[in-house]
Design an enzyme around this catalytic site. Structure first.
Site, mmCIF file in Angstrom:
data_model
loop_
_atom_site.group_PDB
_atom_site.id
_atom_site.type_symbol
_atom_site.label_atom_id
_atom_site.label_comp_id
_atom_site.label_asym_id
_atom_site.label_seq_id
_atom_site.Cartn_x
_atom_site.Cartn_y
_atom_site.Cartn_z
ATOM 1 N N GLU A 163 -2.811 9.721 -0.977
ATOM 2 C CA GLU A 163 -1.900 10.378 -0.047
ATOM 3 C C GLU A 163 -0.796 11.159 -0.746
ATOM 4 O O GLU A 163 0.217 11.499 -0.143
ATOM 5 C CB GLU A 163 -1.328 9.347 0.925
ATOM 6 N N GLU B 150 5.218 -2.070 8.064
ATOM 7 C CA GLU B 150 3.937 -1.953 8.756
ATOM 8 C C GLU B 150 2.981 -3.040 8.266
ATOM 9 O O GLU B 150 2.911 -3.318 7.062
ATOM 10 C CB GLU B 150 3.361 -0.567 8.476
ATOM 11 N N GLN C 193 0.795 -1.225 0.000
ATOM 12 C CA GLN C 193 0.000 0.000 0.000
ATOM 13 C C GLN C 193 0.829 1.277 0.000
ATOM 14 O O GLN C 193 0.452 2.266 -0.625
ATOM 15 C CB GLN C 193 -0.929 -0.005 1.215
ATOM 16 N N ASP D 23 -0.501 -1.501 12.810
ATOM 17 C CA ASP D 23 -1.570 -0.558 12.492
ATOM 18 C C ASP D 23 -2.903 -1.267 12.664
ATOM 19 O O ASP D 23 -3.557 -1.149 13.694
ATOM 20 C CB ASP D 23 -1.392 -0.023 11.075
ATOM 21 N N SER E 51 -5.904 8.398 5.105
ATOM 22 C CA SER E 51 -5.993 8.699 3.675
ATOM 23 C C SER E 51 -7.035 9.773 3.398
ATOM 24 O O SER E 51 -6.906 10.566 2.468
ATOM 25 C CB SER E 51 -6.303 7.432 2.878
ATOM 26 N N LYS F 88 -3.046 6.566 15.403
ATOM 27 C CA LYS F 88 -4.080 7.255 14.633
ATOM 28 C C LYS F 88 -5.209 7.627 15.589
ATOM 29 O O LYS F 88 -5.874 6.747 16.138
ATOM 30 C CB LYS F 88 -4.616 6.365 13.515
#
Length: 432
Positions: A205, A285, A163, A312, A367, A337
Site C-alpha cells: 500500500e 482497526e 499491519q 473490518d 491492498s 470496502k
C-alpha cells in the site's frame, strides 16, 4: 432512462500484478460506465466470495476468467434492457441470479464489476459527477485521509505484527492542507528510517516496510517524523492502527502470536490501553479476531468513549454482521470496502445502518487496487468523514487522493473538511 445496451467483462491486472475483473457497460443514450474490482490480501472469512480460477499453471491459480465468463454469459443477458439507474433492482437481480448467501456461485468480483459499471454509466447519463449522483446536493464534507505510511502484517511479509500504521492529519482547515501535511510526514519518515539504517522499500500500500525489533518501534519513528516535519503529534496529526489481529490469531489455542509471544485477549486489551495512553492514537482497526465478539464488546465498553474501534474482518461491510455488532455493543466504527459485500446497494445500506446507530464509517481501498477512484467520491457523497487509501505513493493510491483534490476544488466554498469531527469517540480528548 439509462437503458443498458451492452455489458462486457475482461481480465486485467491489479496493483499487485494479480488478475481482476473489469466491466464495461454501455447505455442506449451513449453513456458508458467502467467497473474495476479491487482485491484484498488479508481478508475476513465472512467476506463475499471472490471467484478465482484455481488453475495453478496460470497466474498461480489467481485468474478470474470464470468470473469474466459469469458476467458475459450469465449476468449480461439478464441485465440488458434494464435501467442502469435502478441500482437496487439491478443488484437484487444479480444477487438472485447467484442464489447463495456469499455470492458463492457467480462471485462477488463478477457482481461488483457490473454494479460499479452501472453506477458510473448512470452518473454519466445524468450528467453528474459520481459524488453528486450518489449523495445528491448534500455531499460536501472532505474526509480525513488516514494514510498508511508504514506497512506490516500480510501487506509486507510481516515486517511487524501490526499491519498498518497510519497518520491522520485532522488538525487542518482544508483537505488540501491536510494532504500536504501527510505527504510531508511521509517523506520525512523516509529520512528518519534511512538515518537509522533501515530499509525504505515499500509494502503493498505504498508505506515503508522495514523489519522492526518490536511493533512499538514503528510508532516511535512516526512520532519523530511528525515532529521533524514541523507538526504537532496529537494536536494536528494523530495515529491510526490496523492491527489485523485475525492474521496472527491461533484458533486452536485462542491466543495471539504477538511480539514473539503467545498472548491472550486480556493481555491484548491491556496492551492497547497502555498504547493509547502513551501515543496519540485515535483509531484501532481489528484489535481482536473476527469472531471474538465478546472481546470486541469488552474493549468497546472499556475504551470506546475515547477511541474509535473499527470493524473490518469483524463486519466485512455486511449489514447483518453490523447489526449483530450494534446489538452486542461491539466496535463503534465500520470499515467500508465495496468488494467485501460485493454490490453498490449493499455497501450503501451498510453505511446508512452505521450512521443511524452512531457508528462512524471509514471508506477503504484494498491492498490489490486499480486506478479506480470510486471510494473518493463515495466518501464525499455519504459524508463519511474518513477514508483510508494507503500512502501518498504508487499511482493507484495517489489517484484517490488526487480525486479528492478535484472534488474539493469543484465544491469551492461549500467544501468542508471533516477535521476533528471525523473522530466522534475521541472528541473530548482531541479538544485537549
Amino acid at each position: 432512462m439509462a437503458v443498458i445496451e451492452s455489458v462486457y467483462a475482461r481480465q486485467i491486472l491489479d496493483s499487485r500484478g494479480n488478475p481482476t475483473v473489469q466491466v464495461v457497460l454501455d447505455t442506449e443514450d451513449g453513456a458508458q460506465g467502467l467497473g474495476l474490482v479491487p482485491s484484498g490480501a488479508s481478508t475476513g472469512e465472512a467476506e463475499a466470495w471472490e471467484r478465482r480460477d484455481g488453475d495453478k499453471s496460470v497466474y498461480g491459480g489467481k485468474g478470474v476468467l470464470n468470473a469474466v465468463k459469469a458476467v458475459n454469459e450469465v449476468i449480461a443477458p439478464k441485465v440488458i434492457g434494464m435501467d442502469a439507474a435502478d441500482q437496487r433492482a439491478l443488484d437484487d437481480l444479480m444477487i438472485e441470479l447467484d442464489g447463495t448467501p456469499n455470492k458463492g456461485k457467480l462471485g462477488a468480483n463478477a457482481i461488483l464489476g457490473v454494479s460499479l459499471a452501472a453506477l458510473y454509466a448512470s452518473a454519466e447519463s445524468a450528467g453528474l459527477p459520481l459524488y453528486r449522483y450518489i449523495g445528491g446536493t448534500n455531499g460536501h464534507i472532505l474526509p480525513v485521509p488516514n494514510m498508511n505510511i508504514m506497512n506490516g502484517g500480510a501487506h509486507a511479509d510481516f515486517a511487524t505484527d501490526i499491519q498498518e500504521y497510519m497518520i491522520s492529519p485532522y488538525g487542518f482547515d482544508t483537505y488540501s492542507e491536510a494532504l500536504r501535511a501527510g505527504v510531508e510526514v511521509y517523506h520525512t519518515l523516509k529520512n528518519v528510517l534511512k538515518k537509522e539504517g533501515l530499509n525504505t522499500g515499500l509494502g503493498d500500500e505504498g508505506g515503508f516496510a522495514p523489519k522492526m525489533k518490536s511493533n512499538e518501534d514503528s510508532l516511535k519513528y512516526i512520532m519523530d517524523a511528525i515532529s521533524a516535519a514541523g507538526y504537532e503529534p496529537g494536536k494536528q496529526i494523530g495515529i491510526c492502527l490496523d492491527v489485523a489481529s485475525s492474521e496472527f490469531y491461533n484458533k486452536e489455542t485462542g491466543k495471539y502470536r504477538f511480539d514473539g509471544e503467545e498472548r491472550d485477549s486480556a493481555y491484548m486489551l491491556d496492551y492497547y490501553e497502555n498504547l493509547i495512553n502513551e501515543y496519540p492514537i485515535v483509531s484501532i482497526e481489528d484489535p481482536f479476531n473476527e469472531e471474538g465478539w465478546e472481546d470486541w464488546a469488552a474493549i468497546t465498553a472499556r475504551l470506546g468513549d475515547r477511541l474509535q474501534f473499527v470493524g473490518d474482518d469483524l463486519l466485512v461491510t455486511n449489514p447483518a454482521r453490523l447489526q449483530k455488532a450494534i446489538d452486542l455493543g461491539a466496535a463503534n466504527s465500520l470499515l467500508v470496502k465495496l468488494n467485501q459485500i460485493g454490490s453498490v446497494t449493499e455497501t450503501l445500506d451498510a453505511i446508512e445502518l452505521a450512521t443511524a446507530n452512531g457508528y462512524t464509517s471509514m471508506v477503504s481501498h484494498r491492498s490489490g487496487e486499480t486506478p479506480d477512484t470510486t471510494i473518493s467520491d463515495l466518501a464525499v457523497a455519504k459524508n463519511t468523514r474518513q477514508i483510508k487509501t494507503g500512502a501518498p505513493a504508487r499511482g493507484e493510491r495517489v489517484a484517490k487522493y488526487n480525486r479528492l483534490l478535484e472534488i474539493e476544488e469543484e465544491l469551492g466554498s461549500t467544501a468542508q473538511y471533516a477535521g476533528y469531527s471525523a473522530f466522534k469517540a475521541c472528541k473530548k480528548y482531541l479538544a485537549k
